[in-house]
Design a protein around this motif. Structure first.
Motif, PDB file in Angstrom:
ATOM      1  N   UNK A 152      20.485  78.022  22.537  1.00  0.00           N
ATOM      2  CA  UNK A 152      21.336  76.856  22.181  1.00  0.00           C
ATOM      3  C   UNK A 152      22.835  76.979  22.941  1.00  0.00           C
ATOM      4  N   UNK A 153      23.140  75.807  23.660  1.00  0.00           N
ATOM      5  CA  UNK A 153      24.293  76.031  24.318  1.00  0.00           C
ATOM      6  C   UNK A 153      25.342  75.106  23.935  1.00  0.00           C
ATOM      7  N   UNK A 154      26.421  75.318  23.724  1.00  0.00           N
ATOM      8  CA  UNK A 154      27.489  74.397  23.210  1.00  0.00           C
ATOM      9  C   UNK A 154      28.786  74.207  24.105  1.00  0.00           C
ATOM     10  N   UNK A 155      29.175  73.120  24.767  1.00  0.00           N
ATOM     11  CA  UNK A 155      30.263  72.959  25.858  1.00  0.00           C
ATOM     12  C   UNK A 155      29.756  73.690  27.141  1.00  0.00           C
ATOM     13  N   UNK A 230      15.578  81.488  31.638  1.00  0.00           N
ATOM     14  CA  UNK A 230      14.344  82.072  31.825  1.00  0.00           C
ATOM     15  C   UNK A 230      13.292  80.961  31.441  1.00  0.00           C
ATOM     16  N   UNK A 231      13.709  79.729  31.545  1.00  0.00           N
ATOM     17  CA  UNK A 231      12.835  78.803  31.001  1.00  0.00           C
ATOM     18  C   UNK A 231      12.404  78.485  29.776  1.00  0.00           C
ATOM     19  N   UNK A 232      13.088  79.161  28.712  1.00  0.00           N
ATOM     20  CA  UNK A 232      13.256  79.005  27.244  1.00  0.00           C
ATOM     21  C   UNK A 232      13.524  77.565  26.918  1.00  0.00           C
ATOM     22  N   UNK A 233      13.010  77.215  25.713  1.00  0.00           N
ATOM     23  CA  UNK A 233      13.686  75.769  25.189  1.00  0.00           C
ATOM     24  C   UNK A 233      14.782  75.717  25.012  1.00  0.00           C
ATOM     25  N   UNK A 254      22.068  69.299  33.353  1.00  0.00           N
ATOM     26  CA  UNK A 254      21.056  70.220  32.614  1.00  0.00           C
ATOM     27  C   UNK A 254      19.894  69.228  32.263  1.00  0.00           C
ATOM     28  N   UNK A 255      20.082  68.108  31.764  1.00  0.00           N
ATOM     29  CA  UNK A 255      19.143  67.244  31.167  1.00  0.00           C
ATOM     30  C   UNK A 255      18.417  66.805  32.541  1.00  0.00           C
ATOM     31  N   UNK A 262      14.865  70.686  28.178  1.00  0.00           N
ATOM     32  CA  UNK A 262      16.390  70.647  27.458  1.00  0.00           C
ATOM     33  C   UNK A 262      16.265  69.561  26.295  1.00  0.00           C
ATOM     34  N   UNK A 263      16.453  69.746  25.112  1.00  0.00           N
ATOM     35  CA  UNK A 263      16.832  68.784  24.092  1.00  0.00           C
ATOM     36  C   UNK A 263      18.549  68.449  24.366  1.00  0.00           C
TER      37      UNK A 263
END
Length: 295
Positions: A152-155, A230-233, A254-255, A262-263
């Motif tokens: 999970x990435x924020x900003x 690493x290709x993770x969700x 990123x999207x 990516x979500x």
């Protein structure tokens, strides 16, 4: 032009560190507040690692923004533990008595330090990073894929330079020589959308020694080596009013580049800080994504 926090010469950073140590009635470098959770410690040689654990259930491990404390995640941790997750707030080097395993670590060294904790877990975790922490979260997932099941990435910046005015505000957030009003305005412009309240703990907790170390660590590893986690969700959440990591330079890239990996969640009325600005929306987006993430 003021250079990026992640590209300043060491002698300039050292001058700010020295200023932070000078007596002052107003000190951005003061500890912001206590982190929540039970303390986990690891000590070997000069290495001093610390994290704070709370809740039960699938685990989320969190890494804070540049020079910021693990306690920035207190409210998010409470939301997630209330939803049936366990949360670990991983403290950055040179905060609350912590010290990296390497004197001048690169980003992967910091990821390996985090993995010392991950190796104690019974199952892979989700890693979450805010601002600088997004780089570390992706480095952890890249370096230790068997211990990570999602990111999970924020900003989430890290590829394009920070816009000049926002970068100036970022640097000034660490500067104890400013008046309280000047400092508040720097924090507001860099981190908060117009009209959002700034909690008092966001006017403290600006640790320049930590930010210097993290900036050097980032420069020492090329971004393509950790960019794809690493290709993770991947859940990416961005405030539409983020001046430091604007959507066009971050979530949009990123999207477009990573597609179904990516979500993407865009939140109006939030800047770079996100956590104190839109805690409910942030927690809802994260819990929805976690609920759909395969075990």
């Amino acid at each position: 032009m003021m250079r990026s926090l992640f590209a300043l010469p060491l002698f300039l950073l050292a001058s700010l560190v020295s200023a932070c140590m000078s007596p002052s009635p107003y000190a951005p470098g003061d500890i912001a507040r206590a982190p929540i959770g039970d303390t986990w410690r690891y000590e070997e040689g000069s290495t001093r690692l610390k994290a704070y654990r709370s809740g039960t259930g699938p685990e989320v491990v969190m890494f804070a923004s540049a020079g910021r404390e693990a306690s920035d995640f207190n409210e998010l941790a409470q939301h997630l533990t209330g939803a049936g997750y366990s949360v670990t707030l991983f403290e950055a080097p040179a905060i609350n008595g912590t010290q990296a395993s390497v004197e001048a670590p690169n980003l992967f060294d910091l990821a390996d330090d985090a993995a010392i904790y991950l190796e104690t877990r019974d199952a892979p975790v989700v890693v979450l990073g805010h601002a600088f922490g997004n780089r570390l979260a992706r480095a952890v997932a890249t370096r230790h894929p068997d211990q990570v099941r999602g990111v999970i990435l924020l900003a989430a910046g890290g590829l394009k330079p920070i816009p000049e005015k926002a970068n100036t505000a970022l640097m000034q957030s660490f500067d104890p020589r400013l008046t309280p009003q000047e400092h508040r305005e720097a924090v507001r412009y860099g981190f908060f959308a117009e009209g959002n309240d700034i909690p008092d703990y966001w006017l403290r907790g600006w640790h320049m020694e930590t930010a210097r170390l993290q900036g050097a660590a980032t420069r020492s590893v090329e971004s393509p080596l950790w960019w794809e986690a690493g290709g993770k969700p991947m859940l990416v959440i961005t405030g539409l009013q983020d001046s430091i990591a604007p959507p066009a330079d971050t979530i949009d890239l990123l999207e477009a580049e990573l597609g179904d990996q990516v979500t993407a969640v865009r939140i109006d009325g939030a800047g770079h800080a996100l956590l104190p600005e839109v805690p409910g929306e942030l927690a809802s987006a994260i819990t929805d994504w976690l609920a759909a993430l395969p075990e």
